[in-house]
Design a protein around this motif. Structure first.
Motif, PDB file in Angstrom:
ATOM      1  N   LEU A 189       0.818  -1.210   0.000  1.00  0.00           N
ATOM      2  CA  LEU A 189       0.000   0.000   0.000  1.00  0.00           C
ATOM      3  C   LEU A 189       0.854   1.264   0.000  1.00  0.00           C
ATOM      4  N   GLU A 190       1.958   1.238   0.739  1.00  0.00           N
ATOM      5  CA  GLU A 190       2.871   2.390   0.755  1.00  0.00           C
ATOM      6  C   GLU A 190       3.481   2.604  -0.623  1.00  0.00           C
ATOM      7  N   GLU A 191       3.875   1.519  -1.289  1.00  0.00           N
ATOM      8  CA  GLU A 191       4.454   1.623  -2.625  1.00  0.00           C
ATOM      9  C   GLU A 191       3.437   2.176  -3.620  1.00  0.00           C
ATOM     10  N   GLU A 192       2.196   1.724  -3.517  1.00  0.00           N
ATOM     11  CA  GLU A 192       1.159   2.224  -4.423  1.00  0.00           C
ATOM     12  C   GLU A 192       0.888   3.706  -4.174  1.00  0.00           C
ATOM     13  N   ALA A 193       0.890   4.106  -2.918  1.00  0.00           N
ATOM     14  CA  ALA A 193       0.675   5.526  -2.599  1.00  0.00           C
ATOM     15  C   ALA A 193       1.786   6.374  -3.216  1.00  0.00           C
ATOM     16  N   ARG A 194       3.008   5.853  -3.170  1.00  0.00           N
ATOM     17  CA  ARG A 194       4.124   6.583  -3.773  1.00  0.00           C
ATOM     18  C   ARG A 194       3.948   6.690  -5.289  1.00  0.00           C
ATOM     19  N   LEU A 195       3.527   5.593  -5.929  1.00  0.00           N
ATOM     20  CA  LEU A 195       3.311   5.600  -7.379  1.00  0.00           C
ATOM     21  C   LEU A 195       2.195   6.570  -7.769  1.00  0.00           C
ATOM     22  N   LEU A 196       1.125   6.573  -7.009  1.00  0.00           N
ATOM     23  CA  LEU A 196       0.009   7.470  -7.315  1.00  0.00           C
ATOM     24  C   LEU A 196       0.411   8.929  -7.174  1.00  0.00           C
ATOM     25  N   GLU A 197       1.192   9.218  -6.149  1.00  0.00           N
ATOM     26  CA  GLU A 197       1.660  10.594  -5.960  1.00  0.00           C
ATOM     27  C   GLU A 197       2.590  10.999  -7.097  1.00  0.00           C
ATOM     28  N   GLU A 198       3.427  10.070  -7.538  1.00  0.00           N
ATOM     29  CA  GLU A 198       4.339  10.344  -8.655  1.00  0.00           C
ATOM     30  C   GLU A 198       3.560  10.595  -9.940  1.00  0.00           C
TER      31      GLU A 198
ATOM     32  N   GLU B  83       0.444  11.659 -10.147  1.00  0.00           N
ATOM     33  CA  GLU B  83      -0.273  12.924 -10.012  1.00  0.00           C
ATOM     34  C   GLU B  83       0.670  14.103 -10.214  1.00  0.00           C
ATOM     35  N   SER B  84       1.889  13.970  -9.732  1.00  0.00           N
ATOM     36  CA  SER B  84       2.882  15.022  -9.928  1.00  0.00           C
ATOM     37  C   SER B  84       3.210  15.191 -11.406  1.00  0.00           C
ATOM     38  N   ASN B  85       3.369  14.072 -12.109  1.00  0.00           N
ATOM     39  CA  ASN B  85       3.641  14.132 -13.554  1.00  0.00           C
ATOM     40  C   ASN B  85       2.465  14.731 -14.307  1.00  0.00           C
ATOM     41  N   ARG B  86       1.231  14.375 -13.863  1.00  0.00           N
ATOM     42  CA  ARG B  86       0.043  14.925 -14.524  1.00  0.00           C
ATOM     43  C   ARG B  86      -0.014  16.437 -14.363  1.00  0.00           C
ATOM     44  N   ARG B  87       0.282  16.922 -13.141  1.00  0.00           N
ATOM     45  CA  ARG B  87       0.258  18.368 -12.905  1.00  0.00           C
ATOM     46  C   ARG B  87       1.333  19.066 -13.715  1.00  0.00           C
ATOM     47  N   LEU B  88       2.500  18.401 -13.849  1.00  0.00           N
ATOM     48  CA  LEU B  88       3.598  18.989 -14.620  1.00  0.00           C
ATOM     49  C   LEU B  88       3.212  19.128 -16.087  1.00  0.00           C
ATOM     50  N   VAL B  89       2.585  18.058 -16.645  1.00  0.00           N
ATOM     51  CA  VAL B  89       2.149  18.109 -18.035  1.00  0.00           C
ATOM     52  C   VAL B  89       1.081  19.172 -18.217  1.00  0.00           C
ATOM     53  N   GLN B  90       0.142  19.225 -17.278  1.00  0.00           N
ATOM     54  CA  GLN B  90      -0.934  20.221 -17.365  1.00  0.00           C
ATOM     55  C   GLN B  90      -0.370  21.632 -17.311  1.00  0.00           C
ATOM     56  N   SER B  91       0.626  21.841 -16.457  1.00  0.00           N
ATOM     57  CA  SER B  91       1.249  23.165 -16.346  1.00  0.00           C
ATOM     58  C   SER B  91       1.983  23.528 -17.639  1.00  0.00           C
ATOM     59  N   SER B  92       2.654  22.537 -18.235  1.00  0.00           N
ATOM     60  CA  SER B  92       3.380  22.786 -19.483  1.00  0.00           C
ATOM     61  C   SER B  92       2.422  23.143 -20.608  1.00  0.00           C
ATOM     62  N   VAL B  93       1.279  22.452 -20.663  1.00  0.00           N
ATOM     63  CA  VAL B  93       0.284  22.748 -21.692  1.00  0.00           C
ATOM     64  C   VAL B  93      -0.263  24.151 -21.503  1.00  0.00           C
ATOM     65  N   SER B  94      -0.550  24.527 -20.263  1.00  0.00           N
ATOM     66  CA  SER B  94      -1.073  25.869 -19.992  1.00  0.00           C
ATOM     67  C   SER B  94      -0.066  26.934 -20.392  1.00  0.00           C
ATOM     68  N   THR B  95       1.222  26.674 -20.114  1.00  0.00           N
ATOM     69  CA  THR B  95       2.268  27.634 -20.481  1.00  0.00           C
ATOM     70  C   THR B  95       2.353  27.785 -21.993  1.00  0.00           C
ATOM     71  N   LEU B  96       2.273  26.657 -22.713  1.00  0.00           N
ATOM     72  CA  LEU B  96       2.319  26.711 -24.170  1.00  0.00           C
ATOM     73  C   LEU B  96       1.146  27.496 -24.729  1.00  0.00           C
ATOM     74  N   LYS B  97      -0.043  27.319 -24.141  1.00  0.00           N
ATOM     75  CA  LYS B  97      -1.219  28.064 -24.596  1.00  0.00           C
ATOM     76  C   LYS B  97      -1.032  29.556 -24.367  1.00  0.00           C
ATOM     77  N   GLU B  98      -0.511  29.892 -23.196  1.00  0.00           N
ATOM     78  CA  GLU B  98      -0.296  31.316 -22.895  1.00  0.00           C
ATOM     79  C   GLU B  98       0.732  31.926 -23.841  1.00  0.00           C
ATOM     80  N   ASP B  99       1.821  31.186 -24.106  1.00  0.00           N
ATOM     81  CA  ASP B  99       2.844  31.690 -25.024  1.00  0.00           C
ATOM     82  C   ASP B  99       2.265  31.878 -26.426  1.00  0.00           C
TER      83      ASP B  99
END
Length: 257
Positions: A221-230, A232-248
């Motif tokens: 369960l601890e390993e899965e929690a770590r994977l899910l957090e990772e 989610e972090s990657n998803r937020r990073l991609v979402q932020s990159s897409v938003s930046t590209l749109k703004e540019d």
């Protein structure tokens, strides 16, 4: 949705039509007497007793290159829950065993021998009934002008397809001969959900996890929690990159104006 299902189901099971009929015979597989319902499988939700009765069979070798094809007419018998005996009694009156056309095992074995799990080659060999058969509605004629096609679960262009490519294209092996009952390569998106099975699958389908030998202990369960957090972090990073590209892109268009 569950509340609506219960309310509509209660109204359906208490409909006055059941005061007049024990069994309703129809051609539709999921709708009694063309009564409106909230979904294609509604009458399975309310657990009606349904029996699919084949009451007409006709040899129609023109439908497939292998020959030996049989077309059948199907009626649906529907009764209230647990009244299957009514369906069987009426079905035995309607159905005439003397009219049965039994499968030709030798043709079936030859046509399906060595097939893949999705049997693409077998379905490719279905003929166009307009070109290969007598006219519709005559003896030996097809029931419709449409060529038989493969299930949407196997169709390469279908959004319903949920079989891994390698598994769908692999040689067919009966379930009882598989070395493992639920091999990883046959599970849809297992590479995504397998590593987090204790979180995403086991709470809803414990029997599957037992079959796969998945043990949801603290370490897992601890390993899965770590994977899910990772993830989610990657998803937020991609979402932020897409938003930046749109703004540019918008800033670039404004500069051009």
């Amino acid at each position: 949705q569950r509340h609506c299902m219960k309310e509509v189901g209660r109204a359906f099971l208490n409909d006055p039509i059941w005061s007049n009929y024990d069994v309703i015979i129809d051609t539709h597989t999921s709708s009694v007497g063309e009564k409106p319902n909230p979904g294609g499988t509604f009458e399975q939700w309310v657990r009606t007793a349904k029996t699919f009765l084949i009451d007409y069979m006709e040899e129609m070798p023109c439908l497939h290159k292998a020959g030996g094809t049989v077309e059948a007419g199907v009626a649906t018998l529907t009764a209230l829950p647990f009244n299957d005996a009514y369906n069987f009694a009426i079905g035995s009156i309607i159905q005439d065993p003397d009219n049965f056309v039994f499968p030709k095992d030798d043709i079936i074995k030859e046509a399906l021998g060595g097939r893949t799990r999705c049997a693409y080659a077998f379905y490719d060999d279905f003929n166009d009934p307009i070109e290969s058969c007598p006219p519709i509605n005559v003896l030996g004629g097809p029931p419709s002008p449409f060529r038989t096609t493969i299930s949407s679960r196997c169709a390469l262009t279908s959004s319903s397809r949920h079989l891994p490519d390698g598994w769908a294209d692999g040689p067919f092996v009966p379930a009882y001969l598989l070395p493992e009952r639920a091999p990883d390569e046959g599970l849809y998106r297992w590479d995504e959900y397998g590593p987090i099975a204790c979180t995403a699958i086991c709470p809803f389908l414990q029997s599957f996890c037992d079959l796969k030998g998945i043990v949801c202990d603290d370490r897992r369960l601890e390993e899965e929690a770590r994977l899910l957090e990772e993830r989610e972090s990657n998803r937020r990073l991609v979402q932020s990159s897409v938003s930046t590209l749109k703004e540019d892109h918008l800033d670039s268009e404004e500069d051009e104006l």
